[in-house]
Write an enzyme that holds these catalytic residues in place. Structure first.
Site, short mmCIF file in Angstrom:
data_model
loop_
_atom_site.label_atom_id
_atom_site.label_comp_id
_atom_site.label_asym_id
_atom_site.label_seq_id
_atom_site.Cartn_x
_atom_site.Cartn_y
_atom_site.Cartn_z
N LYS A 1 2.86 -6.54 6.73
CA LYS A 1 2.34 -6.55 5.36
C LYS A 1 3.40 -6.04 4.38
CE LYS A 1 -1.21 -3.61 4.18
NZ LYS A 1 -0.89 -2.77 3.02
N ASP B 1 0.01 5.07 8.44
CA ASP B 1 -1.12 4.13 8.47
C ASP B 1 -1.77 4.05 9.85
OD1 ASP B 1 -0.62 3.66 5.82
OD2 ASP B 1 0.56 1.85 6.17
N GLY C 1 -2.34 -1.20 -3.02
CA GLY C 1 -1.48 -0.14 -3.58
C GLY C 1 -0.03 -0.57 -3.62
O1 SPQ Z 1 -0.79 -1.18 -0.07
P1 SPQ Z 1 -1.66 -0.05 0.37
O2 SPQ Z 1 -3.08 -0.31 -0.01
O3 SPQ Z 1 -1.19 1.28 -0.16
O4 SPQ Z 1 -1.56 -0.02 1.97
C1 SPQ Z 1 -1.38 0.97 2.98
C2 SPQ Z 1 -2.14 0.44 4.26
O5 SPQ Z 1 -2.77 1.19 4.99
O6 SPQ Z 1 -2.00 -0.76 4.51
C3 SPQ Z 1 -1.86 2.37 2.60
F1 SPQ Z 1 -3.08 2.48 2.34
O7 SPQ Z 1 -0.01 1.04 3.42
C4 SPQ Z 1 1.06 1.58 2.64
C5 SPQ Z 1 1.62 2.81 3.33
O8 SPQ Z 1 0.66 3.79 3.53
C6 SPQ Z 1 2.12 0.51 2.54
C7 SPQ Z 1 3.45 1.04 2.13
C8 SPQ Z 1 4.51 0.09 1.70
O9 SPQ Z 1 4.44 -1.11 2.03
O10 SPQ Z 1 5.46 0.56 1.04
C9 SPQ Z 1 3.77 2.38 2.17
C10 SPQ Z 1 2.78 3.42 2.55
O11 SPQ Z 1 2.27 4.02 1.37
P2 SPQ Z 1 2.99 5.25 0.65
O12 SPQ Z 1 2.06 5.64 -0.47
O13 SPQ Z 1 3.09 6.32 1.68
O14 SPQ Z 1 4.27 4.80 0.16
#
Ligand code: SPQ
Length: 428
Positions: free
Chosen positions: A20, A312, A92
């Site tokens: 993803k 995650d 996010g």
């Molecule tokens: O995109 P989203 O909703 O934030 O997705 C998540 C997930 O579980 O799929 C978190 F809820 O993954 C993020 C991950 O936790 C994806 C990500 C990235 O692609 O850069 C980084 C992580 O978030 P963060 O806030 O720690 O940078």
């Protein structure tokens, strides 16, 4: 939805869906490059389709022939003011990374998402981008979406010590720094996934990384590439766990991404005594085949620098811990509270309903095991990773049924998840 319970054993091989994080970024870099980027094995999950649609709304031609996605890159300067609010759905990653891209435009844009996204903190991204000269404001002058971005063509470089360990915050600042005039320095609190840094190099840009310090000199331009997205270790994690805890299982997962900033779960499985083998390691594409077998697991402690490398995976690791002998402690994971839902509370509440001995703490979870799990009515809270973890938990339930509310959330990252569970369970 009534979940599959009482699995006799998961046996077989699957290719998990595409990564993803890399799928999002491949659309973004494709749009920001000059020329035609092709993307193979793109994740057609809801979140990545949100990114694809957002860049179409910003005037980028993106086509999908069912196999390959083609992005006609326009460069940073070629993005067009969208006709409407940019829809961020549940994602996010889309929201935070696009903030860094739009910070350097000469137009105003507005980002808004679903009920969950519109509760997620954005000041962590808005603050550094505002320091660079853009003007980002949240709903009612606060930090929540809808976020209005008044772009600034002449962004200033920044020296920034990150207060949170977050690849999304880091990536947003990097995207802004790529457009600024001069050198920016970003120092990470704890090293997080580095897909943005790797893609800058892949698309012909330059970035200097020394430990936790990142230096980027802007402005930069990119050239189009052919991207092949590897499988997502965060999706593989559900079947790694299932293969370890469902009796009589042996599961093989092919083409799994093994970028070292993402492989914390493999170290945890080893520390817990799980049977895990890696084969067909492809150093260039950072992928491998992973095989797990039913194992008797022991408790472990998880905290510190490994947390961003498995953030995650913590919901499914918590489930593993319910089946391990002893007390597992997960700490330093307060970031879990600001994901699609509060994942510390959600994991503790839902697994407790199924009979687990699990307690939420301020920054993690304490789990005593092993405990048998029983039927219950549970909810995903609209969070894909909670929904998938609960389906793997249900496989262990001998008597009773498990009814999952908001099961459809899994489509955010793994649309064919339930089909893959059924196929590994011999089609039953
Ligand atoms: O995109 P989203 O909703 O934030 O997705 C998540 C997930 O579980 O799929 C978190 F809820 O993954 C993020 C991950 O936790 C994806 C990500 C990235 O692609 O850069 C980084 C992580 O978030 P963060 O806030 O720690 O940078």
């Amino acid at each position: 939805m009534k979940l599959l319970t009482n699995a006799a054993g998961l046996v077989g091989e699957i290719e998990v869906p595409a990564d993803k994080s890399i799928s999002h970024r491949s659309i973004m870099f494709g749009a920001l490059a000059k020329g035609k980027t092709t993307i193979k094995n793109f994740l057609r999950g809801e979140d990545c389709l949100t990114t694809l649609k957002a860049f179409q709304d910003l005037g980028v031609t993106i086509e999908d022939d069912g196999e390959t996605i083609t992005v006609e890159g326009v460069g940073f300067a070629g993005l067009k003011k969208p006709a409407d609010i940019l829809e961020m759905g549940n994602s996010g990653t889309t929201t935070r990374l696009i903030m860094g891209i739009l910070a350097g435009t000469d137009f105003t844009s507005v980002l808004s998402g679903d009920a969950s996204l519109n509760k997620r903190p954005m000041a962590r991204v808005m603050d550094p981008l505002n320091q660079m000269g853009a003007d980002l404001t949240g709903a009612a002058g606060g930090e929540l979406p809808p976020i209005t971005i008044v772009g600034q063509k002449k962004l200033q470089p920044i020296d920034y010590l990150m207060p949170v360990a977050s690849a999304q915050v880091k990536s947003a600042i990097i995207f802004a720094a790529l457009q600024a005039q001069g050198t920016s320095t970003i120092v990470e609190k704890v090293a997080s996934r580095n897909h943005t840094e790797e893609m800058i190099r892949q698309f012909g840009g330059t970035i200097e990384v020394t430990g936790r310090e990142i230096k980027i000199t802007g402005p930069q331009t990119f050239s189009a590439q052919s991207v092949i997205v590897p499988g997502d270790i965060s999706s593989a994690a559900f079947f790694l766990a299932a293969g370890l805890i469902v009796p009589n299982s042996e599961v093989t997962l092919t083409n799994v991404g093994i970028n070292p900033t993402r492989t914390g779960i493999l170290e945890v499985i080893q520390a817990m005594g799980g049977s895990l083998t890696e084969s067909a390691i492809d150093e260039k594409n950072q992928s491998a085949t992973l095989t797990v077998k039913t194992s008797s697991l022991k408790a472990t402690e998880i905290g510190g620098a490994i947390i961003p490398r498995l953030i995650d995976e913590l919901p499914i690791i918590a489930l593993l811990a319910t089946q391990a002998t002893g007390k597992t402690v997960i700490k330093d994971a307060e970031e879990l509270k600001v994901k699609e839902t509060n994942r510390i509370d959600a994991v503790a509440t839902e697994l407790k309903k199924m009979g687990a001995d699990i307690t939420a703490t301020a920054d993690g979870l304490i789990i005593n095991g092993p405990t048998p799990l029983h039927g219950a009515a549970v909810t995903s809270y609209g969070d894909h990773r909670i929904g998938m973890m609960l389906q793997i938990a249900a496989l262990l339930v001998k008597n009773g049924t498990v009814e999952l509310e908001q099961a459809e959330a899994v489509a955010v990252s793994y649309p064919q998840f339930f089909e893959d569970v059924t196929s590994l369970n011999g089609g039953r």
